[in-house]
Design an enzyme around this catalytic site. Sequence first.
Site, short mmCIF file in Angstrom:
data_model
loop_
_atom_site.label_atom_id
_atom_site.label_comp_id
_atom_site.label_asym_id
_atom_site.label_seq_id
_atom_site.Cartn_x
_atom_site.Cartn_y
_atom_site.Cartn_z
N SER A 38 0.87 -1.17 0.00
CA SER A 38 0.00 0.00 0.00
C SER A 38 0.91 1.22 0.00
O SER A 38 2.11 1.11 0.21
CB SER A 38 -0.86 -0.04 1.26
OG SER A 38 -1.53 1.18 1.44
N ARG A 39 0.31 2.40 -0.18
CA ARG A 39 1.13 3.61 -0.05
C ARG A 39 1.46 3.87 1.41
O ARG A 39 2.35 4.64 1.71
CB ARG A 39 0.40 4.80 -0.67
CG ARG A 39 0.29 4.72 -2.19
CD ARG A 39 -0.75 5.68 -2.71
NE ARG A 39 -2.01 5.46 -2.02
CZ ARG A 39 -3.00 6.34 -1.94
NH1 ARG A 39 -2.87 7.51 -2.53
NH2 ARG A 39 -4.11 6.05 -1.30
N HIS A 81 -2.12 2.83 -12.95
CA HIS A 81 -1.86 1.50 -13.53
C HIS A 81 -0.54 1.47 -14.28
O HIS A 81 0.24 0.53 -14.17
CB HIS A 81 -3.00 1.08 -14.48
CG HIS A 81 -4.28 0.76 -13.77
ND1 HIS A 81 -5.43 0.40 -14.44
CD2 HIS A 81 -4.61 0.75 -12.46
CE1 HIS A 81 -6.40 0.18 -13.58
NE2 HIS A 81 -5.94 0.40 -12.36
N LYS A 99 -8.96 -3.07 -14.78
CA LYS A 99 -9.54 -2.28 -15.87
C LYS A 99 -9.90 -0.92 -15.30
O LYS A 99 -10.09 -0.83 -14.07
CB LYS A 99 -10.74 -2.96 -16.51
CG LYS A 99 -11.79 -3.59 -15.59
CD LYS A 99 -12.46 -2.81 -14.51
CE LYS A 99 -13.27 -1.61 -14.87
NZ LYS A 99 -13.95 -0.99 -13.69
N ARG A 167 -12.62 9.65 -6.48
CA ARG A 167 -11.79 9.43 -7.67
C ARG A 167 -12.60 9.51 -8.96
O ARG A 167 -12.08 9.90 -10.01
CB ARG A 167 -11.03 8.10 -7.57
CG ARG A 167 -11.84 6.85 -7.78
CD ARG A 167 -10.96 5.58 -7.86
NE ARG A 167 -11.77 4.37 -7.89
CZ ARG A 167 -12.35 3.89 -9.00
NH1 ARG A 167 -12.18 4.50 -10.15
NH2 ARG A 167 -13.08 2.80 -8.95
N ASP A 180 -14.44 3.67 -15.91
CA ASP A 180 -14.86 2.73 -14.87
C ASP A 180 -15.95 1.78 -15.35
O ASP A 180 -15.90 0.58 -15.09
CB ASP A 180 -15.38 3.49 -13.64
CG ASP A 180 -14.46 3.30 -12.45
OD1 ASP A 180 -13.41 3.95 -12.43
OD2 ASP A 180 -14.78 2.45 -11.59
#
Length: 335
Positions: A38-39, A81, A99, A167, A180
């Site tokens: 994770s960040r 991505h 995706k 987002r 999305d």
Amino acid sequence: MSGTVRWGVLATGGIAARFTEDLLAMPDSGAEVVAVASRTEASARAFADRFGIERAYGSWAELVADDSVDVVYVATPHSAHREAAGLALEAGKHVLCEKAFTLNAREARELAGLARERGLFLMEAMWTYCNPLIRRITELVRDGAIGEIRTVQADFGFAGTFGAEHRLRDPALGGGALLDLGVYPVSFAQLLLGEPDRVQADALLSPEGVDLNTGMLLGWDSGATALLSCSIVANLPTSATVTGTEGRIDLPRDFFHPDHFFLHRSGREPEKVVTGPGPQGLSGMQYEAAEVTRALLAGETESPLVPLDGSLAVMRTLDAVRDRIGVRYPADDRA
Ligand SMILES: NC(=O)c1ccc[n+]([C@@H]2O[C@H](COP(=O)([O-])OP(=O)(O)OC[C@H]3O[C@@H](n4cnc5c(N)ncnc54)[C@H](OP(=O)(O)O)[C@@H]3O)[C@@H](O)[C@H]2O)c1
């Protein structure tokens, strides 16, 4: 690769959790999840504790440097991505990337080039293509069950209440309905008809400049058409219909991961086709997880179910749609 595929999960959001659940619930899958990144270390640790994963990293770099990881599952927003999958490929890892594959076709080409150059496996997580009933539909169409396809209609939309910080509203994160949700109807049409020869589109945009409600008309030189839409401000049926010269296939709500569909062959009674019995309570991502595992154990660098050229073609169409509706992401301006 030995008899087990060892996964590393990159990002800890909604889809990372759903995918990991399905991966872990698959009986005799030949797959295990050995690490998560994770960040932030705290988020990685919480995810690892939740799913019983051995190692938790507070950076992507540590995950891709982990020798015990064979394949990295990239589950960040689309805008990351390219960077995350690129980092994994550069480190010699195979990749399954959520995706929409990338923000634009240029980024998709770069990733595909990197994977091919290094002989590594790379696949877009277009789970629809791995669903057994979608595979059955492609066989039926190929075998001429409904004749020559004349038109595909498909849509995906829900009326969400996404704040400006979400987002889906942020152009820098590839926000909007198209990447999305619209990616599903586009991918479905292209699975059956290939890349379109013409693309038209119209959309309602948000004040931030992402698409809220988008209609697309794709055309092929064969005369086939696809009428597709996506929305984050309207509850669309989220269904699909494929009409050919000798019949029709109807996919009801949630067409992108069906458990049944209706086959209407001219002059015959309609048939209801259903999924055979399988593991209960999963989200449907087990099929793509199984496909990646199978391909890696077989030493393949691309999945025949979700070939890279198909993902590149979908990204070109999404670029064309964005061009028509006037949506640009900051990444489009980077060389
Ligand atoms: N296959 C499907 O059915 C399906 C369903 C939903 C979404 N998706 C796709 O999966 C991806 C993620 O969607 P999601 O719904 O899981 O989103 P999400 O819940 O917002 O999670 C994304 C995760 O990525 C990390 N992240 C957030 N902002 C980031 C940034 N600016 N840069 C890098 N990493 C960031 C965060 O993890 P950390 O805090 O751990 O870094 C976050 O939890 C999207 O590409 C989406 O299209 C697929």
